[in-house]
Each structure stands twice: as C-alpha cells, then as structure tokens.
Design an enzyme around this catalytic site. Structure first.
Site, PDB file in Angstrom:
ATOM      1  CE1 TYR A  61      -1.039  -6.064  -3.361  1.00 38.64           C
ATOM      2  CE2 TYR A  61       1.180  -5.168  -3.454  1.00 38.64           C
ATOM      3  CZ  TYR A  61       0.331  -6.252  -3.331  1.00 38.64           C
ATOM      4  OH  TYR A  61       0.852  -7.511  -3.177  1.00 38.64           O
ATOM      5  CG  ASN A  96      -1.006 -16.689  -1.089  1.00 39.21           C
ATOM      6  OD1 ASN A  96       0.003 -16.152  -1.572  1.00 39.21           O
ATOM      7  ND2 ASN A  96      -2.011 -17.107  -1.854  1.00 39.21           N
ATOM      8  CE  LYS A 119       0.070  -7.656   0.221  1.00 37.92           C
ATOM      9  NZ  LYS A 119      -0.173  -8.929   0.946  1.00 37.92           N
TER      10      LYS A 119
END
Length: 235
Positions: A139, A77, A143
């Site tokens: 990001y 996470n 990702k």
C-alpha cells in the site's frame, strides 16, 4: 473551481469515502454526479448516475468515459489495501495494489483528461504516501507511486488549465480501516476538506493532524522520521 453546477465522476462510490463524496457533492449543488463502482447496483445514493468502472479493466474505464462525456471534475477515490509486505507478501497482491492505485488511476486520468480543460482532478492519497508501516508495504509503495503520478500529471495538464489536487489523510472511519484501533477522522470531515480544497484551487489538501504531522517531517533523515512516528503512535 466551483462544485455547484459541476458534472463530477467519483470512482469507488458505493461505500466509505466514495459514498460520502457523492452525498456531499449533491449537497453542494453538483449538476450531475456519476457514481462509479465495480458493482454499480450497490450505489444507493438517490440522484446519482451509477456507472460500472473497474480500475483494473481498461474496457470498463473506456465505457465509463464514453458514457460520461460532460465530466468537469474527476475524483479518483477507489482503492484497495491487501496488507501485503514487499519481501514476504504475495506478489500477486502487490501487483494488484499497483494496478489499482497507480495504473488504474492513471488509466482513468488518461481517459478523461482531454475533456477536463479548465476542470479539476482530485486524487485520494494518504499519509502512507510518505510513511510506510509493517503490514502495509504494498500500500505504501502504491500510494507513493500515486503521489508521484499526481505531481507529474499536474505538470502535464497545466497548459490546459486543469487543477490537480492531492488529498492526504491518516485513518478514516471506513470499512477499510475497521480493524484499526487508533484515532480516525470522519468521512464527512475528509470530504469537506477535499471539496473546500477544490473550490479554493488548492493543489494539496492535508485533511487531518496526522497527515500534517507526517508532511512536516519529510525534510528529516528517514531514521528520524520513523523514530518520530513511533513516538507519536505510542503517545
């Protein structure tokens, strides 16, 4: 894969989605919940086993793996968002995103994979895995790389019976998204969908309408995808 009775390790467990994961895991009867963070003293959920784990520090990953040898479910996470773009952004910030989301996640998986035969891995991804935005170039790239990592790790660990699940969502109501003014899904709803997905042996969980919408666009030309995204966000 059953949560009840499982030994679960959660990264980034001191706040946001991570804290919700450890709370919900305990509610579902997990036997042991290893709540890891760079500063484990900030973990405040009773009944957990706090451990130090910094995704950018291989020594701390190895130490956590040594301390938690009975893990059957791994939840990746932990993450960051620097706000860096790829052309004009600070290169150190871009590298930090990749070191966290790609290399950090990979190093954690490599450390725990041998003991996860018949177990499960959940990687917390994002709709931004598929769709970039100005102000989120690093990001998006990180990702997207983590999504690819998730898909190939699933192939590599299939022979030992490890379930590998990718969790996608739009904006969750956490500290990371505090400045975002659009709709947000609650951490509890995200985690409920994720844990239901693990228990149903699903390889992908789309936690909200936005992630389902973006996923449905992927066969389109990029110009069409971004036009649809702009229209949806302005509606």
């Amino acid at each position: 894969m059953q949560i009840n009775g499982a030994n679960v390790l959660v990264t980034g467990a001191n706040r946001g989605l991570g804290r919700q994961f450890v709370t919900s895991l305990l509610d579902r009867g997990a036997k042991t919940v290893y709540a890891t963070a760079r500063r484990p003293e900030l973990v405040d959920v009773a009944g957990t086993v706090p451990l130090k784990l910094d995704l950018t520090d291989p020594a701390s990953i190895a130490a956590a793996a040594e301390a938690a040898q009975d893990v059957t479910i791994l939840i990746n996470n932990a993450g960051i968002s620097t706000g860096a773009n790829l052309i004009t952004g600070d290169l150190d910030a871009i590298r930090r995103e990749m070191d966290t989301h790609f290399y950090g996640t990979l190093n954690v998986i490599r450390a725990f994979a041998p003991r996860l035969a018949g177990g499960a891995i959940l990687n917390v991804l994002s709709a931004i895995s598929w769709l970039g935005f100005d102000g989120a170039g690093a990001y998006h790239a990180a990702k997207a790389a983590e999504w690819a990592l998730t898909n190939n790790v699933r192939i590599e660990l299939a022979s030992q019976g490890t379930l590998v699940t990718g969790l996608h969502l739009g904006a969750a109501d956490t500290d990371m998204m505090a400045d975002y003014a659009g709709p947000k899904i609650s951490p509890a709803a995200v985690v409920e969908a994720a844990l239901d997905g693990i228990e149903a042996d699903r390889t992908e969980v789309l936690a909200d309408d936005w992630s389902r919408l973006v996923k449905s666009w992927l066969a389109e030309d990029p110009s069409v995808i971004y036009a649809k995204a702009a229209a949806a966000l302005s509606a």
